[in-house]
Design an enzyme around this catalytic site. Structure first.
Site, PDB file in Angstrom:
ATOM      1  N   THR A   7       6.504 -60.461   1.008  1.00  0.00           N
ATOM      2  CA  THR A   7       6.518 -59.107   0.461  1.00  0.00           C
ATOM      3  C   THR A   7       5.328 -58.354   1.035  1.00  0.00           C
ATOM      4  O   THR A   7       4.174 -58.715   0.770  1.00  0.00           O
ATOM      5  CB  THR A   7       6.436 -59.165  -1.075  1.00  0.00           C
ATOM      6  OG1 THR A   7       7.549 -59.924  -1.548  1.00  0.00           O
ATOM      7  CG2 THR A   7       6.453 -57.774  -1.686  1.00  0.00           C
ATOM      8  N   GLU A  38      12.538 -60.813   0.446  1.00  0.00           N
ATOM      9  CA  GLU A  38      13.264 -61.841  -0.300  1.00  0.00           C
ATOM     10  C   GLU A  38      13.329 -61.465  -1.771  1.00  0.00           C
ATOM     11  O   GLU A  38      12.334 -61.031  -2.345  1.00  0.00           O
ATOM     12  CB  GLU A  38      12.546 -63.194  -0.126  1.00  0.00           C
ATOM     13  CG  GLU A  38      13.218 -64.332  -0.837  1.00  0.00           C
ATOM     14  CD  GLU A  38      14.718 -64.403  -0.518  1.00  0.00           C
ATOM     15  OE1 GLU A  38      15.079 -64.454   0.658  1.00  0.00           O
ATOM     16  OE2 GLU A  38      15.529 -64.383  -1.458  1.00  0.00           O
ATOM     17  N   GLU A  69      12.331 -67.550  -8.862  1.00  0.00           N
ATOM     18  CA  GLU A  69      11.978 -68.948  -9.077  1.00  0.00           C
ATOM     19  C   GLU A  69      12.777 -69.460 -10.269  1.00  0.00           C
ATOM     20  O   GLU A  69      13.000 -68.748 -11.240  1.00  0.00           O
ATOM     21  CB  GLU A  69      10.480 -69.086  -9.333  1.00  0.00           C
ATOM     22  CG  GLU A  69       9.670 -68.901  -8.064  1.00  0.00           C
ATOM     23  CD  GLU A  69       8.170 -68.928  -8.305  1.00  0.00           C
ATOM     24  OE1 GLU A  69       7.721 -69.470  -9.327  1.00  0.00           O
ATOM     25  OE2 GLU A  69       7.443 -68.377  -7.459  1.00  0.00           O
ATOM     26  N   PHE A  77      16.653 -57.852 -18.018  1.00  0.00           N
ATOM     27  CA  PHE A  77      15.233 -57.464 -18.070  1.00  0.00           C
ATOM     28  C   PHE A  77      14.902 -56.514 -19.225  1.00  0.00           C
ATOM     29  O   PHE A  77      14.104 -55.603 -19.079  1.00  0.00           O
ATOM     30  CB  PHE A  77      14.786 -56.870 -16.719  1.00  0.00           C
ATOM     31  CG  PHE A  77      14.521 -57.954 -15.713  1.00  0.00           C
ATOM     32  CD1 PHE A  77      13.226 -58.396 -15.468  1.00  0.00           C
ATOM     33  CD2 PHE A  77      15.556 -58.565 -15.041  1.00  0.00           C
ATOM     34  CE1 PHE A  77      12.980 -59.429 -14.586  1.00  0.00           C
ATOM     35  CE2 PHE A  77      15.332 -59.593 -14.151  1.00  0.00           C
ATOM     36  CZ  PHE A  77      14.039 -60.029 -13.910  1.00  0.00           C
ATOM     37  N   TYR A  90      13.950 -57.897 -22.246  1.00  0.00           N
ATOM     38  CA  TYR A  90      13.419 -58.818 -23.252  1.00  0.00           C
ATOM     39  C   TYR A  90      11.918 -58.627 -23.403  1.00  0.00           C
ATOM     40  O   TYR A  90      11.164 -58.851 -22.457  1.00  0.00           O
ATOM     41  CB  TYR A  90      13.729 -60.264 -22.857  1.00  0.00           C
ATOM     42  CG  TYR A  90      15.211 -60.549 -22.894  1.00  0.00           C
ATOM     43  CD1 TYR A  90      15.816 -61.000 -24.054  1.00  0.00           C
ATOM     44  CD2 TYR A  90      16.013 -60.318 -21.771  1.00  0.00           C
ATOM     45  CE1 TYR A  90      17.186 -61.234 -24.104  1.00  0.00           C
ATOM     46  CE2 TYR A  90      17.378 -60.547 -21.808  1.00  0.00           C
ATOM     47  CZ  TYR A  90      17.955 -61.009 -22.978  1.00  0.00           C
ATOM     48  OH  TYR A  90      19.307 -61.226 -23.031  1.00  0.00           O
ATOM     49  N   GLY A 128       4.242 -62.141 -16.098  1.00  0.00           N
ATOM     50  CA  GLY A 128       3.281 -62.828 -15.229  1.00  0.00           C
ATOM     51  C   GLY A 128       3.967 -63.187 -13.937  1.00  0.00           C
ATOM     52  O   GLY A 128       4.862 -62.479 -13.483  1.00  0.00           O
ATOM     53  N   CYS A 161       4.629 -62.535  -8.470  1.00  0.00           N
ATOM     54  CA  CYS A 161       5.141 -61.323  -7.815  1.00  0.00           C
ATOM     55  C   CYS A 161       4.896 -60.033  -8.590  1.00  0.00           C
ATOM     56  O   CYS A 161       4.221 -59.139  -8.086  1.00  0.00           O
ATOM     57  CB  CYS A 161       6.623 -61.486  -7.523  1.00  0.00           C
ATOM     58  SG  CYS A 161       6.935 -62.737  -6.270  1.00  0.00           S
ATOM     59  N   LYS A 179       1.176 -58.522  -8.845  1.00  0.00           N
ATOM     60  CA  LYS A 179       0.575 -58.054  -7.589  1.00  0.00           C
ATOM     61  C   LYS A 179       1.424 -56.967  -6.932  1.00  0.00           C
ATOM     62  O   LYS A 179       0.889 -56.036  -6.329  1.00  0.00           O
ATOM     63  CB  LYS A 179       0.332 -59.222  -6.622  1.00  0.00           C
ATOM     64  CG  LYS A 179       1.559 -59.745  -5.926  1.00  0.00           C
ATOM     65  CD  LYS A 179       1.210 -60.769  -4.850  1.00  0.00           C
ATOM     66  CE  LYS A 179       2.446 -61.384  -4.229  1.00  0.00           C
ATOM     67  NZ  LYS A 179       3.334 -60.485  -3.502  1.00  0.00           N
ATOM     68  N   ARG A 210       1.210 -69.051 -11.899  1.00  0.00           N
ATOM     69  CA  ARG A 210       0.399 -67.912 -11.453  1.00  0.00           C
ATOM     70  C   ARG A 210       0.545 -66.725 -12.421  1.00  0.00           C
ATOM     71  O   ARG A 210       1.645 -66.291 -12.714  1.00  0.00           O
ATOM     72  CB  ARG A 210       0.808 -67.512 -10.019  1.00  0.00           C
ATOM     73  CG  ARG A 210       0.365 -68.546  -8.994  1.00  0.00           C
ATOM     74  CD  ARG A 210       0.779 -68.199  -7.570  1.00  0.00           C
ATOM     75  NE  ARG A 210       2.145 -68.567  -7.277  1.00  0.00           N
ATOM     76  CZ  ARG A 210       2.706 -68.507  -6.061  1.00  0.00           C
ATOM     77  NH1 ARG A 210       1.976 -68.087  -5.036  1.00  0.00           N
ATOM     78  NH2 ARG A 210       3.954 -68.853  -5.871  1.00  0.00           N
TER      79      ARG A 210
HETATM   80  P1  NAD Z   1       3.283 -69.721  -1.685  1.00  0.00           P
HETATM   81  O1  NAD Z   1       1.840 -69.564  -1.953  1.00  0.00           O
HETATM   82  O2  NAD Z   1       4.092 -70.631  -2.553  1.00  0.00           O
HETATM   83  O3  NAD Z   1       3.492 -70.228  -0.177  1.00  0.00           O
HETATM   84  C1  NAD Z   1       2.838 -69.711   0.922  1.00  0.00           C
HETATM   85  C2  NAD Z   1       2.633 -70.850   1.913  1.00  0.00           C
HETATM   86  O4  NAD Z   1       2.140 -70.323   3.138  1.00  0.00           O
HETATM   87  C3  NAD Z   1       1.631 -71.898   1.460  1.00  0.00           C
HETATM   88  O5  NAD Z   1       2.222 -73.179   1.473  1.00  0.00           O
HETATM   89  C4  NAD Z   1       0.504 -71.791   2.489  1.00  0.00           C
HETATM   90  O6  NAD Z   1      -0.145 -73.029   2.750  1.00  0.00           O
HETATM   91  C5  NAD Z   1       1.258 -71.274   3.700  1.00  0.00           C
HETATM   92  N1  NAD Z   1       0.426 -70.644   4.733  1.00  0.00           N
HETATM   93  C6  NAD Z   1      -0.571 -69.753   4.602  1.00  0.00           C
HETATM   94  N2  NAD Z   1      -1.065 -69.429   5.806  1.00  0.00           N
HETATM   95  C7  NAD Z   1      -0.361 -70.118   6.726  1.00  0.00           C
HETATM   96  C8  NAD Z   1      -0.399 -70.224   8.162  1.00  0.00           C
HETATM   97  N3  NAD Z   1      -1.272 -69.533   8.885  1.00  0.00           N
HETATM   98  N4  NAD Z   1       0.479 -71.033   8.760  1.00  0.00           N
HETATM   99  C9  NAD Z   1       1.367 -71.755   8.039  1.00  0.00           C
HETATM  100  N5  NAD Z   1       1.443 -71.708   6.700  1.00  0.00           N
HETATM  101  C10 NAD Z   1       0.601 -70.896   6.055  1.00  0.00           C
HETATM  102  O7  NAD Z   1       3.901 -68.255  -1.710  1.00  0.00           O
HETATM  103  P2  NAD Z   1       5.393 -67.817  -2.112  1.00  0.00           P
HETATM  104  O8  NAD Z   1       5.510 -67.744  -3.590  1.00  0.00           O
HETATM  105  O9  NAD Z   1       6.368 -68.618  -1.329  1.00  0.00           O
HETATM  106  O10 NAD Z   1       5.388 -66.312  -1.580  1.00  0.00           O
HETATM  107  C11 NAD Z   1       5.406 -66.008  -0.197  1.00  0.00           C
HETATM  108  C12 NAD Z   1       5.728 -64.546  -0.025  1.00  0.00           C
HETATM  109  O11 NAD Z   1       7.041 -64.282  -0.537  1.00  0.00           O
HETATM  110  C13 NAD Z   1       4.798 -63.600  -0.787  1.00  0.00           C
HETATM  111  O12 NAD Z   1       4.618 -62.432  -0.048  1.00  0.00           O
HETATM  112  C14 NAD Z   1       5.565 -63.307  -2.059  1.00  0.00           C
HETATM  113  O13 NAD Z   1       5.196 -62.070  -2.633  1.00  0.00           O
HETATM  114  C15 NAD Z   1       6.977 -63.259  -1.549  1.00  0.00           C
HETATM  115  N6  NAD Z   1       8.001 -63.561  -2.546  1.00  0.00           N
HETATM  116  C16 NAD Z   1       7.796 -64.553  -3.450  1.00  0.00           C
HETATM  117  C17 NAD Z   1       8.785 -64.829  -4.385  1.00  0.00           C
HETATM  118  C18 NAD Z   1       8.581 -65.907  -5.410  1.00  0.00           C
HETATM  119  O14 NAD Z   1       9.336 -65.950  -6.385  1.00  0.00           O
HETATM  120  N7  NAD Z   1       7.603 -66.795  -5.257  1.00  0.00           N
HETATM  121  C19 NAD Z   1       9.993 -64.107  -4.394  1.00  0.00           C
HETATM  122  C20 NAD Z   1      10.169 -63.121  -3.417  1.00  0.00           C
HETATM  123  C21 NAD Z   1       9.167 -62.852  -2.509  1.00  0.00           C
END
Ligand code: NAD
Length: 432
Positions: free
Chosen positions: A121, A149, A153, A250, A252, A258, A261, A264, A328
């Site tokens: 994101t 995306e 989760e 949404f 509720y 928290g 996503c 932030k 988180r």
């Molecule tokens: P996360 O912290 O679970 O995973 C990020 C991964 O990237 C970590 O494993 C980290 O070690 C790795 N990383 C960092 N720098 C790196 C590098 N230089 N080379 C290789 N790997 C590297 O994060 P996430 O929850 O998967 O979120 C990732 C992105 O997707 C964010 O921008 C988030 O906002 C977005 N997003 C998350 C969700 C969600 O539900 N978690 C949903 C939609 C979008």
């Protein structure tokens, strides 16, 4: 297709597994050696229902590999997804250092033309920034796509394999064709692939999350108004949700949103709106309301118990929502810290998130082996995360274990009448 996914966290690992599941050859890359070691040994570093099965099956079929070596991944892939974290910076903006670092690493390893896809994101202008970063370090051609995306989760596999829509930001027809081909198998049920320019795609993600957060903050304020007026927010919610223009999702109320996503992303879009001198006052209010909502329950517990010093509170659920081990920004963490600061002892239980929580919360928190153990000698139960296993407890057993029969239901999962019939004093969020 030959695909590299950089970052194997909640998004990257799911994306890598699901692309492999649809027949692509996928390499997942991470800088976290422990994570890659676990994956290579067939262990899944996060809890996400259904993920382990897909990863194991696709590794066995040879379609999914893992490495810490980004150079190999870049050289062997035609399409590279960036799925690293974009945490909140001090000023509320999205911190792009990990995205930019990956862009540099991709550029330095390039051996031919590549499509680089921002799955993280990222704020408006990031596709242009990634393109400029790569073009500043290599002469190989690159096309940068914005492909936010929308998975949740806890339901990530289903969401990824059967998305409501796929958003693709690119102005290059050849790149659009490749992305459409990649995503076509995921939208066989007729859901749209929406192609647009990069900036619109980038903004679509923030707009969606801000709208969802807005609905939660609206309902939290409505619940507080219900408390003040004597109305029941469950009745009000159902009355609103039956309107097809509003819908049920949404709506509720709870302890404040928290997760990794909403907090932030709401701050980041607000930052963008200020940066571009088009302030979004409503988004700023969403954030303020959420911060306030996180503080609503603690004084209620304190008042009901006549002070917290020496009291024992059982907390059910620490994950930011059910079906994930992600803690988180979970409201439970905030509440547990508050309870401890007021002199209470806390015994907590979560089906999947305790390992993560133990590393974050003070050592004084007692971690129970199961939900009932957490209740032993407790003056009150605080339900913070609505895991299914908490929905229909044996109330007689709950009561027999507790010192006082008092439930604070932070997610409104219990029927106040039922709970009261079992002899409990009940406090929900906006409930009569
Ligand atoms: P996360 O912290 O679970 O995973 C990020 C991964 O990237 C970590 O494993 C980290 O070690 C790795 N990383 C960092 N720098 C790196 C590098 N230089 N080379 C290789 N790997 C590297 O994060 P996430 O929850 O998967 O979120 C990732 C992105 O997707 C964010 O921008 C988030 O906002 C977005 N997003 C998350 C969700 C969600 O539900 N978690 C949903 C939609 C979008």
């Amino acid at each position: 297709m030959k695909i590299g996914v950089v970052g194997t966290g909640y998004v990257g690992l799911v994306a890598a597994a699901c692309f492999a599941e649809n027949g692509n050859s996928v390499i997942g890359v991470d800088i976290d050696e422990a994570k890659i070691k676990a994956l290579l040994e067939g262990r899944i570093p996060i809890y996400e229902p259904g993920l382990a099965e897909i990863v194991v099956a696709n590794v066995a079929e040879g379609r999914l590999r893992f490495t810490t070596d980004i150079t190999t991944a870049v050289r062997e892939s035609d399409v590279l997804f960036i799925a690293v974290g974009t945490p909140q910076d001090e000023d509320g903006s999205a911190d792009l250092q990990y995205v930019v670092k990956v862009a540099e690493q991709i550029a330095d390893a390039m051996n031919g033309p590549k499509i680089v896809v921002n799955k993280s994101t990222v704020p408006v202008g990031t596709a242009a920034k990634v393109k400029a970063t790569i073009e500043g370090r290599t002469t190989h051609p690159v096309s940068v796509v914005s492909n936010p995306e929308f998975l949740k989760e806890g339901a990530a596999i289903d969401d990824f394999l059967k998305p409501d829509r796929v958003v693709i930001g690119t102005s290059d027809p050849a790149t659009e064709a490749v992305m459409r081909e990649l995503y076509e198998p995921f939208v066989r049920s007729g859901k749209p692939i929406l192609c647009m320019d990069n900036v619109s795609a980038e903004l679509t993600k923030y707009a969606s999350n801000a709208m969802l957060a807005l609905r939660i903050s609206f309902m939290n304020e409505m619940a507080n108004l219900c408390d003040a007026t004597g109305a029941d927010v469950e009745s009000v919610r159902k009355g609103m949700a039956s309107d097809s223009r509003i819908g049920a999702a949404f709506l509720y109320p709870g302890l404040g949103y928290g997760g990794s996503c909403f907090p932030k992303d709401v701050k980041a879009i607000e930052h963008t709106s200020r940066e571009f001198k088009a302030p979004m006052e409503i988004v700023a209010a969403v954030e303020r309301v959420n911060a306030r909502q996180k503080t609503v329950m603690l004084p209620r517990i304190e008042a009901k118990l006549g002070g917290l010093a020496g009291k024992k509170i059982a907390v059910w659920g620490v994950a930011f929502k059910p079906r994930t081990d992600d803690i988180r920004e979970a409201p439970a963490l905030f509440l547990i810290e508050g309870l401890l600061a007021k002199g209470a002892t806390v015994s907590a239980y979560d089906p999947k998130a305790m390992d993560h929580a133990k590393r974050t919360l003070p050592a004084s928190v007692q971690w129970a082996k199961n939900a009932y153990e957490a209740l032993e000698g407790a003056d009150a139960l605080l339900l913070a995360t609505e895991w299914n296993e908490f929905r229909e407890p044996d109330f007689a057993k709950v009561k027999s274990l507790m010192k006082q029969a008092l439930i604070f239901d932070g997610r409104n999962i219990y029927n106040p009448k039922t709970v009261k019939a079992h002899g409990f004093d009940y406090v929900g969020v906006g409930r009569r």
